[in-house]
Scaffold this active site. Structure first.
Site, short mmCIF file in Angstrom:
data_model
loop_
_atom_site.label_atom_id
_atom_site.label_comp_id
_atom_site.label_asym_id
_atom_site.label_seq_id
_atom_site.Cartn_x
_atom_site.Cartn_y
_atom_site.Cartn_z
N CYS A 186 0.80 -1.19 0.05
CA CYS A 186 0.09 -0.09 -0.06
C CYS A 186 0.78 1.40 -0.07
O CYS A 186 0.54 2.26 -1.12
CB CYS A 186 -0.86 -0.14 1.32
N ARG A 221 15.72 1.30 2.63
CA ARG A 221 15.52 0.14 1.50
C ARG A 221 15.00 -0.92 2.45
O ARG A 221 15.40 -2.25 2.14
CB ARG A 221 17.24 -0.29 1.18
N SER A 222 14.15 -0.79 3.15
CA SER A 222 13.22 -1.87 3.85
C SER A 222 12.55 -2.44 3.18
O SER A 222 12.10 -2.09 1.99
CB SER A 222 12.52 -1.32 5.17
N ASP A 244 20.44 3.23 1.60
CA ASP A 244 20.28 2.80 2.80
C ASP A 244 21.41 3.11 3.66
O ASP A 244 22.06 3.99 3.35
CB ASP A 244 20.29 1.13 2.99
#
Length: 410
Positions: A186, A221-222, A244
């Site tokens: 989402c 950068r999760s 990151d």
């Protein structure tokens, strides 16, 4: 959109972007024969999670979606007169997810993270049935996203292995017959829709390549936000710098393989390359900068930004300095309201709610499944698509004119 009278860039809140999708979602849900049911599972006493749950309820009520909040663990409030019994974060959450998976009256499931954090939350995300995952956090959806697979058959979600079928590029965002849209997480989807709204995406270009010519920096950068977002943008043609804590990677879209002898072919999709640029150098050439760093102390220096760029803050904390609009032409300080609309948008395309309208011509029988008034359970959908996949059948997808479900003729 012009800068304000003081010469600063435009401060654009999420409301008008969310409003653009509100009518779309409301019309789509209204066309359904019954109100969909979304269950939210709250397993902690964290205030942000509680706030988000109540915000979800409010949005659902406004759109005619039946919302059920299931409270477990430390989210359960102590009732007056009950014995004092301490409940820990996450207690009972796995059981609540399994119950929702098995309840055919539940169309979509969302879980309010973080609960345990890290790998344990990732484990919970894999327990949610991909047929009901409106958040798009299941690994099957991540695989599709990273490989630029935009449309799927629901039956593919039951396989334990990635598909080996060669998939053809798509020319528009309408699912081909017999397929549905693969669910996209989402928040990354909300950011992409925000960029589309303000014109970063060029609608004149071919679908799937409308970010071509744009350079974007995504900070974080999760696997929840940063990497999926960078991949989405690169798959749409952008040059993306994924930043990151200690590394910067460059994402670009891979060309179609010309090796005819290859046993496995792929859609053009993002690939990662080492990057020798510093963050300052990346920002200096970026048309859009998106930051999702969960830290109040992290700030992007305004002086490093490209003149006239677009800046989007995704984190709960503000990652940009107060004078960001001195450089940015448009600054979006939050995307939460767009994110929840994307979740509800996913609710009406989630595979569990697929309305089947298929005709199976064969020697002995014909089975027609109507769009009108028939809701297929997750199990039924999988069985139907397995049936469609049979090599002994030819399948023609047609709009059914019958008012009811299964018609057998010999």
């Amino acid at each position: 959109m012009a800068p304000d009278a003081a010469g600063k860039g435009l401060l654009l809140k999420a409301d008008p972007i969310a409003d653009a999708f509100h009518a779309e979602v409301k019309d789509a849900l209204a066309a359904s024969h019954r109100a969909p049911t979304l269950i939210g599972i709250l397993a902690t006493d964290a205030s942000p999670s509680r706030f988000y749950a109540e915000f979800t309820r409010k949005q659902c009520e406004g759109l005619g979606v039946r919302f059920i909040l299931k409270e477990v663990g430390s989210a359960v409030k102590q009732k007056e007169g009950e014995a004092d019994e301490a409940r820990s974060n996450g207690e009972g959450v796995e059981e609540a997810i399994i119950e929702a998976n098995e309840d055919d009256d539940v169309d979509g499931i969302m879980v309010y993270y973080p609960i345990f954090g890290g790998r344990q939350d990732h484990y919970l995300q894999q327990i949610v049935s991909p047929l009901k995952d409106v958040e798009g956090l299941h690994s099957k959806f991540h695989y599709n996203l990273y490989h630029n697979i935009r449309f799927i058959t629901p039956a593919s979600l039951t396989s334990t292995l990635p598909s080996t079928k060669v998939t053809q590029p798509v020319i528009d965002d309408i699912p081909p017959p017999g397929t549905v849209k693969s669910i996209i997480p989402c928040t990354p989807l909300g950011v992409v829709k925000s960029l589309e709204y303000i014109g970063v995406y060029n609608k004149i270009l071919t679908y799937g390549d409308r970010a071509y010519g744009k350079t974007v920096t995504v900070i974080n950068r999760s696997e929840v936000v940063g990497r999926p977002l960078a991949a989405l943008l690169a798959n749409d043609g952008a040059r993306v710098f994924s930043v990151d804590l200690d590394t910067i990677q460059e994402y670009t879209k891979r060309p179609r393989s010309s090796n005819a002898t290859s046993a496995r072919q792929y859609l053009p999709h993002h690939t990662s390359h080492p990057c020798t640029l510093s963050l300052e150098e990346c920002l200096a050439i970026s048309d859009a900068v998106i930051s999702a760093v969960p830290s109040a102390s992290y700030k992007i220096k305004t002086e490093w930004l490209k003149e006239g760029c677009v800046c989007v803050n995704v984190a709960a904390d503000k990652n940009f300095e107060k004078d960001v609009r001195d450089k940015a032409s448009i600054y979006i300080p939050a995307v939460g309201k767009v994110t929840i609309l994307m979740l509800l948008r996913n609710l009406y395309v989630v595979p569990h709610r697929v309305f089947c309208s298929v005709l199976f011509p064969c020697a002995t029988c014909c089975i027609a499944v109507s769009r009108a008034g028939v809701q297929c359970s997750a199990t039924t959908i999988v069985l139907l698509h397995a049936f469609i996949s049979s090599p002994f059948l030819r399948v023609l997808v047609v709009p059914s004119v019958r008012p009811h479900g299964f018609i057998f003729t010999s």
